[in-house]
Design a protein around this motif. Structure first.
Motif, PDB file in Angstrom:
ATOM      1  N   GLU A 118      49.314  32.573  40.227  1.00 26.39           N
ATOM      2  CA  GLU A 118      50.713  33.045  39.758  1.00 26.39           C
ATOM      3  C   GLU A 118      51.290  34.269  38.063  1.00 26.39           C
ATOM      4  O   GLU A 118      51.737  35.126  38.083  1.00 26.39           O
ATOM      5  CB  GLU A 118      51.199  31.563  38.799  1.00 26.39           C
ATOM      6  N   LEU A 119      49.351  34.802  37.758  1.00 29.01           N
ATOM      7  CA  LEU A 119      49.925  35.702  36.665  1.00 29.01           C
ATOM      8  C   LEU A 119      50.348  37.103  37.579  1.00 29.01           C
ATOM      9  O   LEU A 119      50.627  38.085  37.095  1.00 29.01           O
ATOM     10  CB  LEU A 119      48.375  35.916  36.002  1.00 29.01           C
ATOM     11  N   LEU A 120      48.880  36.853  38.661  1.00 30.24           N
ATOM     12  CA  LEU A 120      49.417  38.265  40.092  1.00 30.24           C
ATOM     13  C   LEU A 120      50.844  39.069  40.039  1.00 30.24           C
ATOM     14  O   LEU A 120      50.915  39.540  40.088  1.00 30.24           O
ATOM     15  CB  LEU A 120      48.556  38.167  40.838  1.00 30.24           C
ATOM     16  N   LYS A 121      51.795  37.453  40.505  1.00 30.24           N
ATOM     17  CA  LYS A 121      52.941  37.546  40.934  1.00 30.24           C
ATOM     18  C   LYS A 121      53.814  38.348  40.111  1.00 30.24           C
ATOM     19  O   LYS A 121      55.200  38.959  40.231  1.00 30.24           O
ATOM     20  CB  LYS A 121      53.658  36.451  41.401  1.00 30.24           C
ATOM     21  N   HIS A 122      53.735  37.878  38.650  1.00 32.88           N
ATOM     22  CA  HIS A 122      54.584  38.872  37.460  1.00 32.88           C
ATOM     23  C   HIS A 122      53.733  39.365  36.102  1.00 32.88           C
ATOM     24  O   HIS A 122      54.871  40.175  35.886  1.00 32.88           O
ATOM     25  CB  HIS A 122      54.870  37.320  36.654  1.00 32.88           C
ATOM     26  N   THR A 123      52.660  40.491  37.540  1.00 29.01           N
ATOM     27  CA  THR A 123      52.413  41.736  36.908  1.00 29.01           C
ATOM     28  C   THR A 123      52.638  42.837  37.637  1.00 29.01           C
ATOM     29  O   THR A 123      52.908  42.972  38.607  1.00 29.01           O
ATOM     30  CB  THR A 123      50.057  41.449  36.806  1.00 29.01           C
ATOM     31  N   PRO A 124      53.079  44.041  36.574  1.00 31.72           N
ATOM     32  CA  PRO A 124      53.707  44.890  36.835  1.00 31.72           C
ATOM     33  C   PRO A 124      52.908  45.624  37.540  1.00 31.72           C
ATOM     34  O   PRO A 124      51.695  45.737  37.345  1.00 31.72           O
ATOM     35  CB  PRO A 124      53.835  45.929  35.551  1.00 31.72           C
ATOM     36  N   PRO A 125      53.313  46.512  39.002  1.00 30.90           N
ATOM     37  CA  PRO A 125      52.313  47.421  39.811  1.00 30.90           C
ATOM     38  C   PRO A 125      51.295  48.371  38.887  1.00 30.90           C
ATOM     39  O   PRO A 125      50.263  48.666  39.416  1.00 30.90           O
ATOM     40  CB  PRO A 125      53.510  47.807  40.653  1.00 30.90           C
ATOM     41  N   ASP A 126      52.550  49.026  37.606  1.00 29.84           N
ATOM     42  CA  ASP A 126      50.920  49.745  37.196  1.00 29.84           C
ATOM     43  C   ASP A 126      49.837  49.301  36.151  1.00 29.84           C
ATOM     44  O   ASP A 126      49.610  50.065  35.642  1.00 29.84           O
ATOM     45  CB  ASP A 126      52.459  50.729  36.709  1.00 29.84           C
ATOM     46  N   HIS A 127      50.382  47.882  36.135  1.00 29.39           N
ATOM     47  CA  HIS A 127      49.420  47.438  34.939  1.00 29.39           C
ATOM     48  C   HIS A 127      47.948  47.198  35.686  1.00 29.39           C
ATOM     49  O   HIS A 127      47.702  47.171  36.718  1.00 29.39           O
ATOM     50  CB  HIS A 127      49.818  45.779  34.719  1.00 29.39           C
ATOM     51  N   PRO A 128      46.421  47.088  34.692  1.00 29.52           N
ATOM     52  CA  PRO A 128      45.223  47.190  35.058  1.00 29.52           C
ATOM     53  C   PRO A 128      44.902  45.554  35.603  1.00 29.52           C
ATOM     54  O   PRO A 128      43.874  45.634  36.773  1.00 29.52           O
ATOM     55  CB  PRO A 128      44.593  47.762  33.969  1.00 29.52           C
ATOM     56  N   ASP A 129      45.579  44.619  35.504  1.00 27.81           N
ATOM     57  CA  ASP A 129      45.199  43.751  36.132  1.00 27.81           C
ATOM     58  C   ASP A 129      45.469  43.073  37.371  1.00 27.81           C
ATOM     59  O   ASP A 129      45.300  43.040  38.714  1.00 27.81           O
ATOM     60  CB  ASP A 129      46.410  42.560  35.019  1.00 27.81           C
ATOM     61  N   VAL A 130      46.658  44.502  38.041  1.00 26.15           N
ATOM     62  CA  VAL A 130      46.897  43.912  39.344  1.00 26.15           C
ATOM     63  C   VAL A 130      45.872  44.388  41.073  1.00 26.15           C
ATOM     64  O   VAL A 130      45.341  44.080  41.524  1.00 26.15           O
ATOM     65  CB  VAL A 130      48.099  45.295  39.889  1.00 26.15           C
ATOM     66  N   LYS A 131      44.440  45.611  39.924  1.00 34.51           N
ATOM     67  CA  LYS A 131      43.646  45.639  40.853  1.00 34.51           C
ATOM     68  C   LYS A 131      42.268  44.027  40.323  1.00 34.51           C
ATOM     69  O   LYS A 131      41.597  44.304  41.050  1.00 34.51           O
ATOM     70  CB  LYS A 131      42.789  46.567  40.667  1.00 34.51           C
ATOM     71  N   LEU A 132      42.278  44.010  39.115  1.00 39.80           N
ATOM     72  CA  LEU A 132      41.137  42.614  38.248  1.00 39.80           C
ATOM     73  C   LEU A 132      41.808  40.973  39.088  1.00 39.80           C
ATOM     74  O   LEU A 132      40.850  40.215  39.219  1.00 39.80           O
ATOM     75  CB  LEU A 132      41.288  43.181  37.320  1.00 39.80           C
ATOM     76  N   LEU A 133      42.973  40.571  38.871  1.00 37.41           N
ATOM     77  CA  LEU A 133      42.963  39.549  39.151  1.00 37.41           C
ATOM     78  C   LEU A 133      42.922  39.182  40.723  1.00 37.41           C
ATOM     79  O   LEU A 133      42.337  38.308  40.851  1.00 37.41           O
ATOM     80  CB  LEU A 133      44.170  38.931  38.601  1.00 37.41           C
ATOM     81  N   PRO A 134      43.430  40.109  41.389  1.00 37.62           N
ATOM     82  CA  PRO A 134      42.525  39.592  43.082  1.00 37.62           C
ATOM     83  C   PRO A 134      41.300  39.244  43.183  1.00 37.62           C
ATOM     84  O   PRO A 134      40.870  38.054  43.896  1.00 37.62           O
ATOM     85  CB  PRO A 134      43.551  40.648  44.131  1.00 37.62           C
ATOM     86  N   LYS A 135      40.466  40.227  42.304  1.00 34.61           N
ATOM     87  CA  LYS A 135      38.496  39.898  43.094  1.00 34.61           C
ATOM     88  C   LYS A 135      38.852  38.524  42.032  1.00 34.61           C
ATOM     89  O   LYS A 135      38.051  37.351  42.751  1.00 34.61           O
ATOM     90  CB  LYS A 135      38.657  41.290  41.599  1.00 34.61           C
ATOM     91  N   ALA A 136      38.931  38.427  41.121  1.00 36.05           N
ATOM     92  CA  ALA A 136      38.952  36.887  39.839  1.00 36.05           C
ATOM     93  C   ALA A 136      39.676  35.780  41.144  1.00 36.05           C
ATOM     94  O   ALA A 136      38.629  34.544  41.086  1.00 36.05           O
ATOM     95  CB  ALA A 136      39.591  37.025  38.578  1.00 36.05           C
ATOM     96  N   LEU A 137      40.503  36.431  41.653  1.00 35.73           N
ATOM     97  CA  LEU A 137      41.149  35.190  42.462  1.00 35.73           C
ATOM     98  C   LEU A 137      40.442  35.087  43.166  1.00 35.73           C
ATOM     99  O   LEU A 137      40.212  33.359  43.924  1.00 35.73           O
ATOM    100  CB  LEU A 137      42.846  35.488  42.817  1.00 35.73           C
ATOM    101  N   GLU A 138      39.813  36.120  43.919  1.00 35.82           N
ATOM    102  CA  GLU A 138      39.209  35.267  45.312  1.00 35.82           C
ATOM    103  C   GLU A 138      37.797  35.500  44.939  1.00 35.82           C
ATOM    104  O   GLU A 138      37.330  34.121  45.561  1.00 35.82           O
ATOM    105  CB  GLU A 138      38.903  37.005  46.395  1.00 35.82           C
ATOM    106  N   GLU A 139      37.434  34.923  43.388  1.00 38.89           N
ATOM    107  CA  GLU A 139      35.988  34.776  43.913  1.00 38.89           C
ATOM    108  C   GLU A 139      36.354  33.475  43.311  1.00 38.89           C
ATOM    109  O   GLU A 139      34.799  32.648  43.515  1.00 38.89           O
ATOM    110  CB  GLU A 139      35.040  35.541  42.843  1.00 38.89           C
ATOM    111  N   LEU A 140      36.722  32.838  42.851  1.00 37.06           N
ATOM    112  CA  LEU A 140      37.261  31.724  42.311  1.00 37.06           C
ATOM    113  C   LEU A 140      37.277  30.826  43.214  1.00 37.06           C
ATOM    114  O   LEU A 140      37.615  29.507  43.412  1.00 37.06           O
ATOM    115  CB  LEU A 140      37.965  31.714  40.894  1.00 37.06           C
ATOM    116  N   SER A 141      38.159  31.159  44.080  1.00 34.52           N
ATOM    117  CA  SER A 141      38.652  30.347  45.191  1.00 34.52           C
ATOM    118  C   SER A 141      37.989  29.788  46.329  1.00 34.52           C
ATOM    119  O   SER A 141      36.487  29.864  46.022  1.00 34.52           O
ATOM    120  CB  SER A 141      40.229  31.024  46.234  1.00 34.52           C
TER     121      SER A 141
END
Length: 141
Positions: A118-141
């Motif tokens: 959900e955070l990733l869906k609502h994160t602006p494309p220019d925010h640093p988390d756009v690259k970091l959240l998918p990695k965290a999501l992948e490792e958590l899943s």
């Protein structure tokens, strides 16, 4: 009410799990005080992942926990104590069942990927988390 062994079987290694989430809470509270463009969540969850090891034991112990809970719930003195604790205003009605409380750590763990998604869906494309959240999501899943 219950023996030391029953206590250990019911609560397993919660004393190892609680500090994990206390640390996560403190870290997220620090991030909350930052400017939105500096609020980066991905690294916090990446740091959390190696600390989740105690969940292995807690989850494996759940069958024994439920067995012991059914056994101790047959004791009137235990049920009287549970009723006394449940009548405390600090407890919400849906949280007064001990079995519900004991499963919450596992439910919390399962909610983290949903939260990050959900955070990733609502994160602006220019925010640093756009690259970091998918990695965290992948490792958590």
């Amino acid at each position: 009410l219950i023996t030391q062994e029953e206590f250990q079987q019911l609560f397993s290694n919660l004393e190892e799990i609680i500090p994990i989430h206390e640390r996560l809470l403190r870290t997220l509270q620090c991030v909350e005080d930052l400017e939105p463009t500096e609020q980066v969540i991905g690294p916090i969850f990446l740091d959390l992942l190696p600390r989740l090891q105690p969940y292995n034991k807690y989850c494996l112990d759940q069958f024994e926990c439920l067995r012991v809970l059914k056994k101790v719930e047959k004791r009137s003195n235990f049920n009287n104590w549970i009723q006394l604790v449940s009548s405390d205003p600090k407890f919400q009605a849906e949280q007064t069942k001990l079995n519900s409380l004991l499963i919450q750590p596992m439910q919390r763990l399962c909610r983290y990927p949903l939260l990050l998604g959900e955070l990733l869906k609502h994160t602006p494309p220019d925010h640093p988390d756009v690259k970091l959240l998918p990695k965290a999501l992948e490792e958590l899943s």
